[in-house]
Design a protein around this motif. Sequence first.
Motif: not given
Length: 158
Positions: A1-22
């Motif tokens: 998906m991301a390799d296609a020239p006009n592919a839409h990259k999903i805009k994802l937000l990840y919230v977590d207080d554990e830095g390693n998980n982020l």
Amino acid sequence: MADAPNAHKIKLLYVDDEGNNLTALKATYRREFEVHTANSATDGLKLLEEHPIEVIISDQRMPNMTGVEFFELVKEKYPDTIRILLTAYADIEAVIDAINRGQVYRYVTKPWDENDLRMIVTNAFEIYSLRKENKRLMEELKKANKQLEFIARQNLLS
């Protein structure tokens, strides 16, 4: 998906207080998704003001504000976002709260399976896209109905 020239990259937000998980989530999905991270619900809300986000993953157990409480605030300001609750605890009360108060799409336990989470985020984005397209089509339909009503009134007057 991301390799296609006009592919839409999903805009994802990840919230977590554990830095390693982020760090782990961002490293795993950075090529496929446009990943934003926040180490608190407050920082997550600030990011939402600055960036259009389509899918949000939030940890349930964080200091100052739980994932459910965060999603309640998100739902008010950004109702179109698709919300996924992530937790290491099999807390049925959190799941019930998430569904009832935060309108959560899915509940995922830690540690997450990379392929499962990828599919869940992709499916969440599909729902986001379908809802957005449905709203657009409804607006077009309303506009067309107004035009037809105008034409019908004009025909009645002639």
